[in-house]
Scaffold this motif. Sequence first.
Motif, mmCIF file in Angstrom:
data_model
loop_
_atom_site.group_PDB
_atom_site.id
_atom_site.type_symbol
_atom_site.label_atom_id
_atom_site.label_comp_id
_atom_site.label_asym_id
_atom_site.label_seq_id
_atom_site.Cartn_x
_atom_site.Cartn_y
_atom_site.Cartn_z
ATOM 1 N N VAL A 309 90.416 48.271 24.838
ATOM 2 C CA VAL A 309 91.364 47.462 25.600
ATOM 3 C C VAL A 309 90.628 46.849 26.778
ATOM 4 O O VAL A 309 89.949 47.553 27.536
ATOM 5 N N TRP A 310 90.737 45.533 26.921
ATOM 6 C CA TRP A 310 90.049 44.825 28.005
ATOM 7 C C TRP A 310 90.779 45.076 29.325
ATOM 8 O O TRP A 310 91.938 44.735 29.491
ATOM 9 N N ASN A 311 90.062 45.722 30.242
ATOM 10 C CA ASN A 311 90.618 45.947 31.581
ATOM 11 C C ASN A 311 89.476 45.902 32.580
ATOM 12 O O ASN A 311 88.800 46.908 32.816
ATOM 13 N N GLU A 318 84.156 54.497 27.562
ATOM 14 C CA GLU A 318 83.760 54.739 26.173
ATOM 15 C C GLU A 318 82.252 54.567 26.004
ATOM 16 O O GLU A 318 81.654 53.652 26.569
ATOM 17 N N ASP A 319 81.653 55.452 25.225
ATOM 18 C CA ASP A 319 80.252 55.307 24.823
ATOM 19 C C ASP A 319 80.249 54.561 23.486
ATOM 20 O O ASP A 319 80.327 55.154 22.426
ATOM 21 N N PHE A 320 80.182 53.239 23.556
ATOM 22 C CA PHE A 320 80.351 52.430 22.355
ATOM 23 C C PHE A 320 79.284 52.712 21.297
ATOM 24 O O PHE A 320 79.551 52.699 20.095
ATOM 25 N N ARG A 321 78.052 52.967 21.726
ATOM 26 C CA ARG A 321 76.980 53.214 20.755
ATOM 27 C C ARG A 321 77.230 54.483 19.950
ATOM 28 O O ARG A 321 76.858 54.556 18.775
#
Length: 392
Positions: A309-311, A318-321
């Motif tokens: 969610v864009w904020n 979050e650790d996207f990798r």
Amino acid sequence: MARTTIGIVLNGVTGRMGYRQHLVRSLLAIREQGGLPLRDGTRLWPEPVLVGRSEAKLREIAERHGLTEWTTDLTAALARPDVQIYFDSQVTAQREKALRLAIEAGKHIYTEKPTAEDLSGAVELARLADAAGIKHGVVQDKLFLPGLRKLDRLVKGGFFGRILSIRGEFGYWVFEGDWQPAQRPSWNYRAADGGGIVVDMFPHWHYVLEQIFGQVSAVTAHATTHIPTRWDEAGEPYDATADDAAYGIFEINRPGQATPIVAQINSSWGVRVYRDELVEFQVDGTEGSAVAGLRNCRIQHRATTPKPVWNPDLPATEDFRSQWQVVPDNEEFDNGFKAQWELFLRHVVEDQPYTWDLWAGARGVQLAELGLRSARDGVRIEIPELSGEPTR
């Protein structure tokens, strides 16, 4: 076990690529494993004939590896009856003339790319080779790298569903040469000497996109020279007249897909690396995505895709990798240059299928030429079929 010898002229072996990848890590590595096993139970033994301009460098390389055959006379090397293959890794400006001599001598051709300085020269080489009835191949090494082989496996297995887009990042900072030596020869940055990143890298992107995804049908490019002054091997400043960065958009027609895949690939010798590998491709599809580099490949399937969610008012937590899964090797990957050498040698000796020929090389030159035209004129250019090319 019986052994058959095949003579190979290696021209340009004193250069970094010709020496490290093609001589040491390919042909000498094949010899170290006892030769290349053939279907009839014999082994094929490469016998290199080293060719270059410097007697001293050739002698030193030959002595270092226990080789005895070397010369500065290309014509004499091509006249030898015990030579069946000519290989070229010279600077681009010298390649077309030498390849023509080899074709006239009736030798099979294996060469680095680009195959010529312009499209007309590249197409003429392919036509001449076909007319001479010789076998010909062009180095397309990135197809044999572990990361891209895993990516190809995902594409062939239908992992992505409908493929939407490809994003590629390639490059690193090549030092200007004043206070630290440059990692690349100065000719790369002089247009008159065949330099430029479009000429160097667009042929690579062409075969990667064509062989893994589909036919490259259009190009839009912006090319520039970010670093206008560099210092040569003697420490003298010179004007960099060739492009050192290119930003390309390529449209790819994939069988079974109604709309083209859009590939955006940035290539630069003026960028500092903030990624896991020097080149990475992100492929996004309706069913999943992948990020592939030279060796590694990671995936994220539709079913395991998180819901960010864009904020901008809160820090990212979050650790996207960590949300991506590593694709396993599942096999042992040999050196990519060596793997393609073995395929070409089997093509010559056993007539096994081989698709990476001078026509494929010409299509890479075509993309570079049209990319430069697109950058110059500021337009999108559709890519036509090559005149005279056999039906693919």
